[in-house]
Design an enzyme around this catalytic site. Structure first.
Site, PDB file in Angstrom:
ATOM      1  N   GLU A 481       5.526  18.159  -2.696  1.00 45.43           N
ATOM      2  CA  GLU A 481       6.138  19.465  -2.473  1.00 45.43           C
ATOM      3  C   GLU A 481       7.297  19.285  -1.492  1.00 45.43           C
ATOM      4  OE1 GLU A 481       4.688  24.092  -2.015  1.00 45.43           O
ATOM      5  OE2 GLU A 481       3.248  22.463  -1.872  1.00 45.43           O
ATOM      6  N   ASP A 488       7.461  30.565   4.857  1.00 44.73           N
ATOM      7  CA  ASP A 488       7.072  29.754   6.003  1.00 44.73           C
ATOM      8  C   ASP A 488       8.181  29.759   7.056  1.00 44.73           C
ATOM      9  OD1 ASP A 488       5.895  28.943   3.456  1.00 44.73           O
ATOM     10  OD2 ASP A 488       4.820  27.425   4.578  1.00 44.73           O
ATOM     11  N   GLU A 742      -2.842  23.973   6.747  1.00 50.25           N
ATOM     12  CA  GLU A 742      -2.522  25.036   5.785  1.00 50.25           C
ATOM     13  C   GLU A 742      -3.636  26.071   5.712  1.00 50.25           C
ATOM     14  OE1 GLU A 742      -0.766  25.353   1.241  1.00 50.25           O
ATOM     15  OE2 GLU A 742      -1.828  23.542   1.862  1.00 50.25           O
TER      16      GLU A 742
END
Length: 879
Positions: A481, A488, A742
């Site tokens: 990614e 974010d 996360e």
């Protein structure tokens, strides 16, 4: 007397290759004066004055625009500052300050060149060499260089810069940066070589192909463009430019593959950098190919979505360079008996790569290094969360009795642990280290308090920022990614700009954010965005408004708002078209991402952000003097607010009872007056039903503590912050976290690993809580009611001590100098010390402490606010 120090041009110290026609100057003040009353800036080129501002009555010492003769390309401009303080004393800057222009509007003479490969990827790193002779004395030499891909440039076998991953990742459909380097001392009389490595990088490696069915989204092959400008003592000059006099050094290749997701394969049998110094051509050299004819035709044929069928504009490097920042030694090396592999633990999750030392090696030895953030229960490397990213280094050793040092070139990894197989002999700690790599941003913030768990959380936030600030604000650095997700970014930018001096970093990214926005369409959900089909999401696309607002508050930057104001307004029209006339929009495609069984409707999130962003833009329009826009946006915001109240309230109760629904309503001031307390109660009831634990996702979590503070529940905010059980900020620390995760439970001792599809152990979004440390625990807050306040010219000091901490201290190095706020709880009083830098004032608020503030020498204003001039203060506050 005051004097100017730390002089910067466009946020940079002595930049080269700067193509801003109207650069802005900034500096700090030092000395025993309090305020700058006037400034004078003098700019010279070749000892001739091109701008003398004269003494200007102005107390600001940043965002001062150049207003002299038009700047010329490839010209060095020296500048200095004189400041007059409140006593009439004049001080002059003594440090050498300059900026050097690049091409400005001048066209490049160089050609785009390419090497052996055409439409393919994950191929050997290309090598170029240009041999040339110099028979005169050089007085100045500059190398201007860029690539569609990533490059490293060398002169006479030495790297021209410490920069890594140049020219960086921009919106290659529209723009690519170039770098300028002073290489005067790297050249010599006689034979010289200019050599380059060229990798695929973000342009045509795996990253822009992964979500495009393997096809190139930008271009099918990497290309290079360079100009070396030589200036001689006799007044003559010449240019060496990329063309077919550059040669491609073909087989054999040492770097067989180097890809950001996949890793690097290196064959030491094919030599290192000796090819760069060869005076004679190799039999396997061929002239570089020019970007023309069939190559040009095939390029655009391979990328039918490429904008305008032309290559991107080459622009100056407004961003911050990526560099090696530090190295870490292993804390342990263990050999696994079952496999014979070594597990190396650096004790810290980080972004970078390994560097190892072979004391001797033998042909046929293959060293394989895999990277991971965690270990499995049996002690093996955990890599399932990397998804398609191989994140592996493969090193084919050569016969060598000498020491060999190796480090990958065009890849990086997110890791704490290495699994090494094939190592010859015993691996010792002095043979391997971790190289920490990220954008080179000076630290500007520090926080510490009496709770060691909170201190560890702050450390984890910093490491999360380091790990994800590699040219772009990525979501994570390890899996397939590593994208600049806008959601974010917008939730973290305020905290990020306390921790580090980041205006260059965000300026570059905001340019790409707007470059990627097409008329009539929204802002993509991550930036740069390579693909044709674009989704946009409320809470994510709103980075287009929130990030420039933080740049305004922290650095006084209005240029980004002025430049992209019309694009921002266009986004509102895009949203309104989807509202079907009732002003209720539904484009929050990610919702409140990763909320804990406490969802908020997409309609509420989208409409709340539309109301909030139109209000924010109305304020920006007022500051910029755009009165008609301000009135139009105020009206729109008010109408959206009314629609929100009609849709989401019934009998003064918010229909949705999620924590985030209440937080967004309060944050954007959307509740009817009669319903305000009910919304507060709804939030508190939800929290209480969960044992005062949060249930918020990416959008709600950053708002929780600040909203609780705003509604008078500071002690509850402290309680939630300091909870060590699941879910909450400290829980991952109890599970061994060294960065932000996360998910709160990405790994637990009881249940092991979470969802492998979305389980990053270095994900900074929840680290946004750090802004509460600066702004509430220690009370340092920016102001932007007027332009005269922005950039911390005037700021607020309003700490909330709570009852659970014994002490706390925060330092923020603003553009005017260090702001310090530090307090200590004693038996009967709290002692609060703070520092206001020269040239600024602080508004101080401590409810019920008028006597203490007066005794400290502060000046009473209105509504419980006191004024502090530059200086150091100590306030004794009775408990």
């Amino acid at each position: 007397m005051l004097k100017a120090v730390n002089l910067k041009t466009e946020y940079k110290t002595n930049p080269l290759g700067m193509d801003e026609p109207c650069p802005r100057f900034s500096y700090e003040l030092q000395g025993d004066g309090l305020f700058q009353k006037k400034y004078r800036i003098i700019v010279q080129a070749e000892k001739k004055v091109v701008w003398d501002s004269g003494f200007v009555k102005d107390e600001r010492c940043n965002q001062i625009p150049y207003n002299g003769k038009p700047l010329k390309p490839f010209t060095c401009y020296d500048w200095k500052v004189q400041v007059r303080d409140e006593n009439g004393k004049v001080g002059t800057s003594t440090e050498k300050a300059f900026f050097e222009t690049g091409f400005l509007e001048k066209k490049w003479s160089a050609n785009w060149i390419l090497g052996t490969y055409g439409h393919c990827y994950r191929k050997p790193v290309q090598r170029f060499i240009r041999r040339f002779s110099i028979d005169k004395k050089i007085v100045k030499a500059r190398l201007y260089t860029t690539a569609l891909g990533v490059y490293e440039a060398y002169l006479n076998g030495k790297k021209v810069s410490a920069d890594l991953f140049s020219p960086g990742w921009t919106d290659y459909h529209h723009r690519v940066q170039y770098q300028a380097y002073d290489v005067t001392k790297m050249l010599k009389r006689g034979f010289n070589t200019l050599a380059d490595y060229l990798g695929e990088g973000w342009f045509c490696g795996t990253i822009p192909r992964l979500n495009n069915l393997g096809e190139p989204a930008y271009g099918p092959f990497p290309m290079l463009m360079q100009e070396l400008h030589l200036f001689y003592e006799d007044g003559t000059s010449e240019k060496i430019v990329s063309d077919n006099q550059f040669h491609t050094v073909n087989h054999p290749y040492s770097i067989i593959m180097s890809d950001i997701y996949m890793g690097e394969i290196y064959d030491a049998n094919e030599g290192a950098d000796s090819w760069m110094l060869s005076e004679t051509e190799f039999s396997y050299e061929t002239p570089a190919k020019l970007f023309e004819g069939d190559f040009k035709k095939n390029f655009f044929k391979a990328c039918p979505d490429y904008h305008s069928k032309k290559l991107p504009e080459v622009v100056w490097n407004s961003g911050a360079p990526v560099r090696e920042i530090m190295t870490l030694e292993p804390v342990s090396i263990k050999k696994r008996k079952q496999t014979g592999t070594y597990i190396v633990d650096f004790g810290q999750n980080l972004t970078g790569r390994e560097r190892f030392l072979l004391k001797k090696s033998f042909r046929g030895t293959t060293i394989t290094i895999r990277h991971g953030e965690m270990l499995n229960e049996d002690g093996s490397l955990y890599t399932r969360n990397l998804r398609q990213a191989q994140a592996t280094t493969v090193y084919y050793a050569a016969n060598s009795r000498k020491q060999v040092i190796y480090e990958p070139k065009f890849t990086y990894y997110g890791f704490r642990y290495l699994e090494i197989s094939g190592w010859p002999g015993e691996l010792k700690k002095d043979q391997i280290e971790a190289v920490v790599i990220h954008s080179d941003l000076p630290d500007t913030g520090h926080f510490e308090c009496s709770n060691e768990m909170i201190n560890k959380l702050f450390s984890n936030i910093l490491w999360g920022q380091r790990g994800n600030f590699l040219d772009n604000p990525t979501d994570c650095p390890q899996r397939d990614e590593r994208l600049g997700w806008t959601g974010d970014t917008q939730v973290f930018i305020n905290e990020a700009t306390y921790n580090m001096y980041a205006p260059e970093f965000y300026t570059k990214w905001i340019h790409d954010l707007n470059s990627c926005k097409e008329p009539g369409l929204g802002y993509p959900h991550y930036i740069p965005f390579a693909y044709k089909k674009c989704r946009f999401a409320a809470g994510w696309a709103d980075a287009a408004f929130i990030c420039p607002d933080v740049m305004l508050k922290k650095y006084g930057d209005t240029r980004l708002l002025e430049t992209y104001f019309d694009k921002m307004k266009d986004y509102f029209q895009v949203q309104l078209k989807k509202s079907e006339g009732n002003l209720i929009v539904q484009n929050a495609i990610f919702g409140d991402w990763l909320n804990l069984d406490d969802p908020t409707s997409k309609e509420l999130i989208s409409t709340a952000y539309l109301a909030g962003m139109t209000a924010l833009m109305a304020h920006h329009a007022e500051l910029l003097g755009r009165k008609e826009d301000a009135e139009e946006l105020k009206t729109l915001s008010l109408n959206v607010k009314k629609a929100y109240q009609k849709e989401f309230f019934v009998k003064n109760e918010l229909k949705e009872k999620s924590q985030t629904a209440a937080l967004l309503t309060l944050h954007f001031d959307l509740a009817p007056k009669a319903a305000y307390q009910n919304v507060c109660n709804s939030l508190l009831e939800n929290l209480a039903s969960r044992g005062n634990h949060l249930a918020t996702g990416f959008l709600g979590t950053p708002l929780l503590l600040k909203i609780l503070t705003n509604i008078g529940k500071t002690d509850l905010a402290y309680e939630i912050l300091q909870k060590t059980d699941y879910p909450g900020w400290l829980y991952p620390i109890t599970q061994g976290a060294t960065t932000m995760w996360e998910r709160w439970n990405s790994w637990t001792e009881e249940n092991g690993f979470g969802d492998i599809n979305m389980n990053s152990f270095n994900h900074y979004a929840y680290g946004a809580v750090g802004e509460w440390f600066y702004e509430t625990i220690c009370g340092i807050q920016p102001l932007s009611d007027t332009l005269d306040q922005t950039g911390f010219k005037q700021f607020l000091l309003a700490p909330e001590f709570g009852t659970s901490l014994q002490y706390a201290t925060a330092t923020y190095v603003s553009q005017y100098g260090p702001i310090v706020s530090s307090w200590q709880r004693e038996e009967k009083a709290i002692f609060w010390a703070f520092c206001v830098p020269p040239g600024t004032t602080a508004l101080v608020r401590l409810p019920g402490q008028d006597t203490a503030l007066k005794e400290a020498g502060l000046i009473k204003q209105k509504n419980g606010i006191f004024l502090a001039n530059p200086g150091e203060y100590l306030v004794e506050i009775e408990q």
